[in-house]
Design a protein around this motif. Structure first.
Motif, PDB file in Angstrom:
ATOM      1  N   UNK A   1     -25.549   9.686  71.068  1.00  0.00           N
ATOM      2  CA  UNK A   1     -25.600  11.018  70.456  1.00  0.00           C
ATOM      3  C   UNK A   1     -25.041  11.019  69.035  1.00  0.00           C
ATOM      4  N   UNK A   2     -25.803  11.571  68.132  1.00  0.00           N
ATOM      5  CA  UNK A   2     -25.373  11.667  66.734  1.00  0.00           C
ATOM      6  C   UNK A   2     -25.343  13.123  66.354  1.00  0.00           C
TER       7      UNK A   2
ATOM      8  N   UNK B   1     -13.323   5.792  61.430  1.00  0.00           N
ATOM      9  CA  UNK B   1     -12.740   5.948  62.766  1.00  0.00           C
ATOM     10  C   UNK B   1     -13.429   7.066  63.540  1.00  0.00           C
ATOM     11  N   UNK B   2     -13.845   8.124  62.851  1.00  0.00           N
ATOM     12  CA  UNK B   2     -14.493   9.247  63.537  1.00  0.00           C
ATOM     13  C   UNK B   2     -15.820   8.848  64.179  1.00  0.00           C
ATOM     14  N   UNK B   3     -16.400   7.747  63.736  1.00  0.00           N
ATOM     15  CA  UNK B   3     -17.643   7.281  64.358  1.00  0.00           C
ATOM     16  C   UNK B   3     -17.425   6.810  65.790  1.00  0.00           C
ATOM     17  N   UNK B   4     -16.171   6.563  66.156  1.00  0.00           N
ATOM     18  CA  UNK B   4     -15.875   6.225  67.549  1.00  0.00           C
ATOM     19  C   UNK B   4     -16.310   7.356  68.481  1.00  0.00           C
ATOM     20  N   UNK B   5     -16.367   8.579  67.975  1.00  0.00           N
ATOM     21  CA  UNK B   5     -16.841   9.713  68.769  1.00  0.00           C
ATOM     22  C   UNK B   5     -18.241   9.422  69.316  1.00  0.00           C
ATOM     23  N   UNK B   6     -19.111   8.913  68.462  1.00  0.00           N
ATOM     24  CA  UNK B   6     -20.486   8.638  68.874  1.00  0.00           C
ATOM     25  C   UNK B   6     -20.543   7.472  69.864  1.00  0.00           C
ATOM     26  N   UNK B   7     -19.665   6.492  69.668  1.00  0.00           N
ATOM     27  CA  UNK B   7     -19.620   5.374  70.614  1.00  0.00           C
ATOM     28  C   UNK B   7     -19.129   5.859  71.969  1.00  0.00           C
TER      29      UNK B   7
ATOM     30  N   UNK C   1     -25.579   0.639  64.975  1.00  0.00           N
ATOM     31  CA  UNK C   1     -25.400   0.524  66.425  1.00  0.00           C
ATOM     32  C   UNK C   1     -25.724   1.851  67.105  1.00  0.00           C
ATOM     33  N   UNK C   2     -25.232   2.949  66.534  1.00  0.00           N
ATOM     34  CA  UNK C   2     -25.504   4.283  67.079  1.00  0.00           C
ATOM     35  C   UNK C   2     -27.009   4.524  67.139  1.00  0.00           C
ATOM     36  N   UNK C   3     -27.714   4.183  66.077  1.00  0.00           N
ATOM     37  CA  UNK C   3     -29.165   4.390  66.041  1.00  0.00           C
ATOM     38  C   UNK C   3     -29.878   3.469  67.034  1.00  0.00           C
ATOM     39  N   UNK C   4     -29.482   2.198  67.056  1.00  0.00           N
ATOM     40  CA  UNK C   4     -30.160   1.238  67.927  1.00  0.00           C
ATOM     41  C   UNK C   4     -30.029   1.598  69.401  1.00  0.00           C
TER      42      UNK C   4
END
Length: 153
Positions: A152-153, A15-21, A145-148
């Protein structure tokens, strides 16, 4: 209980990956996205935001499709996660299988039902194992998806 802890860890991590989205879709920094993420206090609110941002005019249709695919997968796993996070646990003093007692009220036409119980048996363990595997796969899909899209990571 360790398996439920692993489910919680896998869920929170994913869920914390939503931050990057959020950061990528808003076009802001990860730090600003953290504040937005933490201001929204439910998974549903966070997913709604990410989905709405992805549906804005001018968004690349391929990017939109990828974002919606991962958010729908996350929501699909939320039911099982909620079942084990919004309950109390009952342990059999004679060593039998533990039970969950749901902490919700089910309204019926002319009555309410409180405290539905379920066994934490082999079938429940299999469901939790499957959810953890699905969360791990979803986590990898979100990172891709974040990489593609160079969020921001």
């Amino acid at each position: 209980m360790l398996l439920i802890g692993r489910l919680n860890y896998s869920w929170t991590n994913t869920e914390s990956l939503l931050i990057h989205l959020i950061a990528g879709l808003v076009g802001t920094t990860k730090e600003t996205a953290v504040i937005i993420f933490l201001t929204l206090n439910t998974t549903r609110a966070r997913v709604d935001l990410v989905e709405r941002l992805s549906k804005m005019d001018g968004r690349d249709p391929a990017e939109r499709a990828r974002v919606l695919e991962v958010t729908r997968r996350l929501l699909g796993l939320s039911g099982l996660r909620n079942r084990y996070n919004h309950c109390i646990y009952s342990f059999d003093p004679d060593g039998g299988a533990p039970r969950t007692i749901q902490m919700r009220i089910a309204d019926r036409r002319d009555a309410i039902k409180v405290g539905q119980t379920d066994l934490l048996d082999a079938a429940a363990r299999a469901d939790i194992d499957a959810a953890i595997s699905n969360l791990e796969a979803l986590n990898r899909a979100i990172w891709a998806l974040i990489a593609e899209y160079r969020y921001p990571a």
